[in-house]
Write a protein that holds these residues in place. Sequence first.
Motif, PDB file in Angstrom:
ATOM      1  N   TYR A   1     -24.400  96.583  69.102  1.00  0.00           N
ATOM      2  CA  TYR A   1     -24.966  95.385  69.719  1.00  0.00           C
ATOM      3  C   TYR A   1     -26.052  94.768  68.841  1.00  0.00           C
ATOM      4  O   TYR A   1     -26.916  95.454  68.313  1.00  0.00           O
TER       5      TYR A   1
ATOM      6  N   LYS B   1     -30.079  92.663  72.797  1.00  0.00           N
ATOM      7  CA  LYS B   1     -30.229  93.406  74.046  1.00  0.00           C
ATOM      8  C   LYS B   1     -31.175  92.628  74.955  1.00  0.00           C
ATOM      9  O   LYS B   1     -32.335  92.424  74.614  1.00  0.00           O
TER      10      LYS B   1
ATOM     11  N   GLN C   1     -25.947  93.245  76.744  1.00  0.00           N
ATOM     12  CA  GLN C   1     -25.982  93.383  75.294  1.00  0.00           C
ATOM     13  C   GLN C   1     -24.811  92.614  74.686  1.00  0.00           C
ATOM     14  O   GLN C   1     -23.730  92.562  75.260  1.00  0.00           O
TER      15      GLN C   1
END
Length: 738
Positions: free
Chosen positions: A115, A118, A411
């Motif tokens: 990711y 976030k 995310q």
Amino acid sequence: MKKFAPILFVFLLTYPFYAQTESLKDLKVGLVLSGGGAKGFAHIGVLKALEEQGIQIDYIGGTSMGSIVGSMYASGYSAVEIEQIVMALGFDKYMDAEITRPDKPFFQKENDDKYAVKLPVVNNKITLPSGWTNGQNVMNQLSKYLQHVSTVTDFNALPIPFLCIATDLEKGEQVVLNKGNLAQSIRASAAFPTVVKPIEIDGKWLVDGGLVNNFPVKEVRKMGAEFIIGVDVSSNTLYKKEDLQSVLKIMEQMVSYQMVNDDILAKKDLTDIYINPLDETRFTTFSFEKAQEIIQFGYDTAILQIEALKALKTLQSDHHKAVRPQVEIRNDFTIKEIRFSGSKHYQYGYLIEKLQLKKGKHITFEDLFNGINRLWATGNFTQIEHKVVLNQDEGSIFITLTESDIKSFLQIGAHYDDLFKAGVLLNWTDRQILFGNDFLSADVVIGENFRYNIQYLRDNGAHLSVGLQSVLQKFDFETEFTEAFSTFDPTMNYTRMQYLNLSNRLNFQYVYRDNFAWGFGGEHQYLKTENTNPQAIIETYENAHFTNLYTYFKFDNYNNRMFPKSGFYMDLSGKWHMTSSSDDVDFQPFLQGKASLGYALPLAKKWFLQLQTEGGLSFSKNENPFLDFHLGGTNDNALCNYITFYGYPFAAMGHSSYLKSAATLRFEWTKNHFLGFTGNIGRTDENFLEHIEFAEHTKTGFALFYGINSIAGPLQITYSRSPELKNNVFSVKLGYWF
């Protein structure tokens, strides 16, 4: 200086009389150190100049970086010692990732890298993070170097009385910090907004004191100072629009709004000696890599006022000189006890397992900091305050935890490769679904090939953890099974195949020290492969459900998943294929085993070597080619039994067993930019234990690549070739596989 001259003249005239008057107290000198980020390293150079002139400081007040330098001087360190500590701490990593990959929990180690963004979810609304970093790495080290005053809760009791300034984020008001935990207080004072997350003290959310009072002259006067030396490294002007071309300068400008006004600028007139080591053409708030230059610049600026400093020294008699303590810092100790407070949902056993420490163990401070980082990495806490109280060789560890109220996160990531094509990765994570230490993570890739990975895990650390997982992977590929030793049906050659794999698992797992995991479980697997060519004679090659039992042993302490510079990786797995619903083959239960080993190490400055070897074996006859091992392609990990092999097309080679070795040489020519070469050699066979003529079926390939460890994930551009096929293959991939 003009204001200082008449005051100094009066003192010089009256000094002989004062020196003969026993009741007269010596001149009390206060030192005020402003904030200014990396520019605050200049304070150290100024302190060196003050010490050379023998000037004694009676009170210190600081803000932000001024509080860090000031607190260390107040605790007993000399200027030279502070310089050595600052250079050892590596403030140039101030904005880097806080938690190293080896310290992350095992699940996060395998998943978090995917990711790029976030975002916390609060009251069903997506919000922005409160800061880039939690500032824990630097503060861990400061707590180590302030261990000799860890029991001091009144900063007036320090060798030099001290205070620092923070800002109440809720009310926008000044907070004077002169009591409590010293390391925690300076962490609050130095929490640069949007970069370092706020910290809670006495129910208040605190951030950088520079927002309200970057130069606490009046506060130091109130401490009892009769004479003020002010060292100001804050910006006195704002950037012009043509200079605001970077995010860091824009952030610095926004914070400077509060500092560049008549009230703040007038504070320099409240000092008796004003030192302004500021050169914004050379140094900015974030010039942490120039620490040594900035320290020297601070010294050079202070020396410009050498006459004023010498005159001040004449107002301090020899008996005024305080006896500064000899600071002795321990690097190791034996744990006498570990106490936690503040945790509501996490039991002592869970916390101690993440900390990986226990009573009676002899540890270094680095061991403690790594344990604190492991607690941070769980994401279950917004604040971890720790204190070590030493008594000779023993130390008591006190850890205060503040649990996170944020249980949900969105995310976002991106992915592209030649197999899965382009896709946007969305993840939803929820914590404490049923228990205090469980979570649900759902990945969905929206793009040319839809896929998902949904996992539920109750993380019990070293105790038995239980999880459920469902994974759907789907892609199309052009088949090129031209090798005679491929077990795929020749009628599949040069067709466009659609592959679908759906796996549902019940998993049990033990994790030791967040690097080693042993797991086992049961799996339902659905495989479907079909020809998407409308003119195809055979439309479906596989359409079956399987039930499997599996086990694995994994060790992973690579410092980076894609471009490792150090660490070791091991994955030993076994799968027993028990049943199949397929009518096309005479299926008999069979066992497969697989082993993969990797090792990364630095060779020289900027040069790194990664060695890998792996193999798989079917221990009884398998009649289903889709369950064989297949080599080929430039992708980063095994998809079921599909293994990367540079120089050959995806799944070009296949059989019931395989061997493969690879060596990768990387050169980091600038930070996070890599040039590299990979060579691989391998073979597939029905049973390589029975066919020792390795060269007979051995194939080779190599790849040249350029890689970037970017904020969106790893990006790699690759040229690969096989001497046997004499082909040239270019590929691009962004992000991690799953």
